[in-house]
Motif scaffolding. Structure first.
Motif, PDB file in Angstrom:
ATOM      1  N   TYR A 150       0.839  -1.190   0.000  1.00 50.40           N
ATOM      2  CA  TYR A 150       0.000   0.000   0.000  1.00 50.40           C
ATOM      3  C   TYR A 150       0.883   1.252   0.000  1.00 50.40           C
ATOM      4  N   ALA A 151       2.023   1.174   0.685  1.00 47.05           N
ATOM      5  CA  ALA A 151       2.842   2.369   0.889  1.00 47.05           C
ATOM      6  C   ALA A 151       3.573   2.820  -0.377  1.00 47.05           C
ATOM      7  N   GLU A 152       3.465   2.065  -1.453  1.00 46.96           N
ATOM      8  CA  GLU A 152       4.106   2.502  -2.696  1.00 46.96           C
ATOM      9  C   GLU A 152       3.379   3.667  -3.358  1.00 46.96           C
ATOM     10  N   LYS A 153       2.176   3.924  -2.881  1.00 50.55           N
ATOM     11  CA  LYS A 153       1.383   5.001  -3.472  1.00 50.55           C
ATOM     12  C   LYS A 153       1.100   6.067  -2.421  1.00 50.55           C
ATOM     13  N   ASN A 154       0.604   7.194  -2.867  1.00 50.49           N
ATOM     14  CA  ASN A 154       0.252   8.270  -1.945  1.00 50.49           C
ATOM     15  C   ASN A 154      -1.200   8.145  -1.502  1.00 50.49           C
ATOM     16  N   ASP A 155      -1.533   8.851  -0.459  1.00 51.48           N
ATOM     17  CA  ASP A 155      -2.903   8.833   0.057  1.00 51.48           C
ATOM     18  C   ASP A 155      -3.916   9.096  -1.039  1.00 51.48           C
ATOM     19  N   GLY A 156      -4.917   8.257  -1.098  1.00 54.88           N
ATOM     20  CA  GLY A 156      -6.013   8.465  -2.026  1.00 54.88           C
ATOM     21  C   GLY A 156      -5.780   7.880  -3.409  1.00 54.88           C
ATOM     22  N   ILE A 166      -8.536  -4.217  -5.804  1.00 49.17           N
ATOM     23  CA  ILE A 166      -8.337  -2.800  -6.115  1.00 49.17           C
ATOM     24  C   ILE A 166      -8.400  -2.053  -4.789  1.00 49.17           C
ATOM     25  N   ALA A 167      -7.336  -1.328  -4.471  1.00 48.13           N
ATOM     26  CA  ALA A 167      -7.279  -0.645  -3.184  1.00 48.13           C
ATOM     27  C   ALA A 167      -6.911   0.815  -3.399  1.00 48.13           C
ATOM     28  N   ALA A 168      -7.128   1.629  -2.369  1.00 49.02           N
ATOM     29  CA  ALA A 168      -6.683   3.021  -2.385  1.00 49.02           C
ATOM     30  C   ALA A 168      -5.998   3.283  -1.051  1.00 49.02           C
ATOM     31  N   VAL A 169      -4.935   4.058  -1.071  1.00 51.12           N
ATOM     32  CA  VAL A 169      -4.158   4.276   0.143  1.00 51.12           C
ATOM     33  C   VAL A 169      -4.951   5.129   1.138  1.00 51.12           C
ATOM     34  N   ASN A 170      -5.216   4.561   2.312  1.00 50.17           N
ATOM     35  CA  ASN A 170      -5.974   5.268   3.355  1.00 50.17           C
ATOM     36  C   ASN A 170      -7.259   5.899   2.830  1.00 50.17           C
TER      37      ASN A 170
END
Lengths: 264, 264, 264
Positions: free
Chosen positions: B219-225, B239-243
């Motif tokens: 998850y941490a490879e991307k930025n919030d949202g 399919i996920a979105a960061v926080n």
């Protein structure tokens, strides 16, 4: 095989089976694990709420209990997986503040969990609860020492108490760390916090348009719907209403509103 | 008396005391039963959700665990009360699809439970959970064999994987079997499903107006949202979105929308 | 150390950690306590709902089980903390009606718990669940007698069955004690209540604009969405609809509407 108690506090809900898989991992490591559900209904990512909840139950469990807390917005990022040992208990979870009340109140030793020493069969990166925290508890139940599954942290991850501030007029502004389901407004200010300041009494309490000079001991001292201030069963200052919701009566907003007190 | 683990997944909620009575029956048959709550908050009659949830936890439990699933719109009708034995586990519940992932993934023997061999003291027709499924688990814990409480089914109740279809343009259209409480969109398509087709990589993913050629691991490879695609901890494509909630960002509707992928 | 079963029914929710602390107290008194969650989602202060729920599960537990119920609007007031012993079970909770079905159906001895004999280490006035009821169960598990922790009550706190009234037209008007999550309307009128009146059959049932002369035995005897009347698995009269909510179909309001029956 001795029974060992493990408590679980998460924000996973129960529907997805995630919590189920954590329980399975605990039982697979140690069939006689006595897994105690605290809650899986923490608001997603509500670290403060989880910290407060942990604080209210951990000390009632017997010596040797392992408390797992998984409320972890930063999973996969650089926050550390933590193991904390106090005189009585073990705590396992992310290093993100869920243990802040423990750090404030207990003498402790902290360890950074080493995934490779805990779980070399899997390499999941999305679910630390199941793949690091639960097997870490499993290893402890099997008799491993903290040193065998983690690295002792030299620096202390002390987190200051941010639940009240002194105002220029002398009043302390207390944050509500919780509004419980009955609508009681629970502050993060404890009788012990007050005594540390060498203060032993509360002179005045103001919450929005409610104000009082007296503290009560029993809910039954007031009539239905009346507001009161008391030290609750956890010795935190609380605003309550008899058979009614103090938060609703006061239209109290946890994010904005504060409980103001003067002490002597 | 050895402890025996029984997991419980139902759509009963806890309020009515139904689940309480199931637990009572289990303990009355076998006081050392270790009853593990998975969830009682399955949407009423959501067989697919229950099947998916079961799939995500069952394999983490130790050998000998009995998994009870009671999500049963057809109770009292002609659907069969089922006992399924795999190399590691027992499964008890209605023959309505709740075990479809088990049938897909495990070698198994299925039995139709015989109420008369399980429970001759009661003759309730409205509550199989308490009056057939729980006592069946009780009999197994007491040492009865599958043959003593049920009749072996010769035909296999194999249920095809209906969680993805091939489109005319070559893309696979994946159904979301779950949107978890964080808003992650979880498909029923696993890495193993892909490998069975002798395909080993994903070329392209399209979900509504989001499209990508790369899969992430953290998850941490991307930025919030930000949105991302990954094999989740259960090895399903997600399919996920960061926080943030991927389902909300995409306005994803589980009934209508599909995750489209091309593989090679 | 023998395992001892303690069931827990509360209106606390799980979020605040209150229930967690009760569990901790139970385990601290008796590490081999087998704490069984019934529900913590009782509507706040819904004594009638708690009484009904208790009624539906208590009898399925083995001899010696301790049932704790904490739904307690009057905590801190003059209502008595109660311990009730029947031939099979113990019941601990407030004397406010949560045990009314037990008093109706079982021979029992009642004791008023004496906080000083139970817990002299704490003197909380806001949380009887943790500071009186849980330690009382702890003392019983440790082998104390009822007499050692409470004072026997001479008068019987018999509470009359208020769940149905006879109308001038001869019909009985039954209150719905519960509408379950499937929308089934469950009355407080049991087959046993009917037999006590030397009546053995139901002639006619009216609920708002639904009316019937026949009772069904199986949900499957009717088609989807159709209404029916049956003795449910707890032998209470119930209005149900096949794969649908009877309460929604009838727009049934628990506070105002009644199920009318004539019996012979």
């Amino acid at each position: 095989m001795t029974r060992k108690i493990v408590t679980l506090l998460t924000d996973f809900g129960t529907l997805d089976g995630y919590v189920g898989s954590i329980k399975g991992v605990l039982k697979s490591h140690y069939p006689n694990a006595d897994v105690v559900d605290i809650s899986h209904e923490v608001e997603p990512f509500d670290i403060r709420g989880a910290a407060f909840s942990l604080h209210s139950y951990y000390s009632f469990f017997p010596k040797g209990t392992i408390h797992i807390v998984v409320v972890d917005p930063g999973v996969g990022s650089s926050r550390r997986p933590l193991l904390v040992r106090t005189a009585q208990h073990y705590f396992i979870g992310p290093d993100n503040g869920v243990f802040k009340f423990i750090f404030n109140r207990e003498a402790y030793t902290a360890y950074q969990l080493d995934p490779k020493k805990i779980n070399n069969s899997r390499s999941s990166f999305t679910f630390h609860g199941r793949d690091i925290f639960a097997p870490a508890a499993g290893k402890l139940m099997q008799g491993k020492s903290c040193e065998e599954i983690g690295t002792r942290l030299d620096e202390r991850t002390e987190i200051p108490n941010v639940f009240y501030q002194k105002q220029s007029d002398g009043y302390l502004a207390l944050e509500a760390v919780n509004i419980d389901r009955f609508g009681n407004i629970i502050t993060g200010f404890s009788r012990r916090d007050m005594e540390r300041m060498n203060k032993y009494a509360i002179d005045h309490v103001k919450v929005k348009d409610f104000s009082t000079n007296t503290l009560n001991s029993y809910y039954a001292e007031k009539n239905d719907g009346e507001l009161m201030v008391l030290w609750n069963s956890m010795e935190f200052l609380e605003i309550a209403a008899v058979n009614a919701s103090a938060a609703k009566i006061l239209k109290f907003n946890r994010a904005e509103d504060r409980v103001l007190i003067s002490i002597r």
